[in-house]
Each structure stands twice: as C-alpha cells, then as structure tokens.
Design a protein around this motif. Structure first.
Motif, mmCIF file in Angstrom:
data_model
loop_
_atom_site.group_PDB
_atom_site.id
_atom_site.type_symbol
_atom_site.label_atom_id
_atom_site.label_comp_id
_atom_site.label_asym_id
_atom_site.label_seq_id
_atom_site.Cartn_x
_atom_site.Cartn_y
_atom_site.Cartn_z
ATOM 1 N N ASP A 44 53.006 78.374 99.229
ATOM 2 C CA ASP A 44 53.073 78.199 97.782
ATOM 3 C C ASP A 44 52.903 76.724 97.402
ATOM 4 O O ASP A 44 52.705 75.859 98.262
ATOM 5 N N SER A 45 53.003 76.424 96.128
ATOM 6 C CA SER A 45 52.767 75.061 95.624
ATOM 7 C C SER A 45 53.819 74.061 96.104
ATOM 8 O O SER A 45 53.606 72.855 96.010
ATOM 9 N N GLN A 51 55.273 84.285 103.797
ATOM 10 C CA GLN A 51 55.179 85.366 104.777
ATOM 11 C C GLN A 51 55.134 84.777 106.179
ATOM 12 O O GLN A 51 54.381 83.845 106.443
ATOM 13 N N VAL A 52 55.976 85.341 107.056
ATOM 14 C CA VAL A 52 55.978 84.950 108.456
ATOM 15 C C VAL A 52 55.856 86.229 109.287
ATOM 16 O O VAL A 52 56.662 87.146 109.146
ATOM 17 N N GLY A 70 60.680 87.103 94.611
ATOM 18 C CA GLY A 70 61.654 86.972 93.537
ATOM 19 C C GLY A 70 62.014 85.516 93.266
ATOM 20 O O GLY A 70 61.763 84.635 94.070
ATOM 21 N N GLY A 71 62.578 85.264 92.120
ATOM 22 C CA GLY A 71 62.953 83.901 91.773
ATOM 23 C C GLY A 71 61.733 83.026 91.572
ATOM 24 O O GLY A 71 60.627 83.509 91.351
ATOM 25 N N THR A 72 61.943 81.737 91.668
ATOM 26 C CA THR A 72 60.887 80.757 91.500
ATOM 27 C C THR A 72 60.920 79.796 92.673
ATOM 28 O O THR A 72 61.989 79.303 93.037
ATOM 29 N N SER A 73 59.772 79.519 93.256
ATOM 30 C CA SER A 73 59.704 78.580 94.370
ATOM 31 C C SER A 73 60.289 77.241 93.942
ATOM 32 O O SER A 73 60.048 76.796 92.821
ATOM 33 N N PRO A 74 61.102 76.611 94.744
ATOM 34 C CA PRO A 74 61.396 76.940 96.132
ATOM 35 C C PRO A 74 62.606 77.840 96.318
ATOM 36 O O PRO A 74 63.018 78.098 97.445
ATOM 37 N N ASN A 75 63.192 78.330 95.236
ATOM 38 C CA ASN A 75 64.401 79.153 95.342
ATOM 39 C C ASN A 75 64.101 80.639 95.225
ATOM 40 O O ASN A 75 64.434 81.279 94.223
#
Length: 111
Positions: A44-45, A51-52, A70-75
């Motif tokens: 992500d940004s 994904q791992v 869910g949530g917003t990166s990084p959380n």
C-alpha cells in the motif's frame, strides 16, 4: 519491519500473533518455517504489504495466506489467515483476527 523471503518473524503482524494468542494454523506454520517460502504482495501507499503467502518449498503450493483489511493504512483492523490443504487450493481453516492498536499506532493485540 517488512516480511522477506528469508524470514517471516521480522514482520510486526507475525510477531504480534506469536506474542499473543497463537491459533493452530499459525502454530503449524511456525513449525514449518524451514519448509516454507514467503511471498508478499499488495504493497500500500505506506509500504505495508497487505497479503503474505506462505508456500511449501517442496511443491510450491500455497500453505497459508494472511490478508490485512479494514480500517485505514497503516492501521488495518482485520487480519484473515487462511490455511490450505496439500493441493494449495482447498481451504482447511479460516481464522479472522481483530487488530487493536495503542495510541502510538503499535499493535497491542489480535483477537
């Protein structure tokens, strides 16, 4: 910290899982570390791989997949772990974790 093909214990998500409640699928993956390769994708940004994939070295087939959502990166608020049969496509078990953070944005639990 990022996941690498050489080690899977450096990632914050995996470390948190081992430090907290370890489900059977994750425990089995830990026992198989020498038998698995790790591939990450969905960067992500914020530089977090969402994904791992853990694949069996002997066959190249998928053993387990961990997905953040869910949530917003990084959380991210959800981690879904799917464990696969020897064929790499049949789902044996799916585990869903709710990720909780402290005020500094560090993972404190996955339940």
């Amino acid at each position: 910290m990022a996941y690498t093909k050489e080690t899977i214990s450096d990632g914050q998500i995996i470390t948190s899982a081992w430090g907290n409640k370890i489900e059977k699928g994750i425990s089995e993956a830990h026992q198989l570390i020498g038998e698995l390769t790790v591939e990450k994708s969905g960067k992500d940004s914020n530089g977090i791989y969402t994904q791992v994939d853990y694949k069996r070295k002997s066959t190249g087939k998928l053993y387990m997949r961990s997905v953040l959502s869910g949530g917003t990166s990084p959380n991210y608020t959800t981690r879904t772990v799917t464990v696969y049969d020897e064929n790499g496509t049949t789902v044996l078990k799916t585990l869903t974790y709710t990720i909780t953070y402290d005020s500094d944005g560090n993972i404190v639990s996955m339940t």
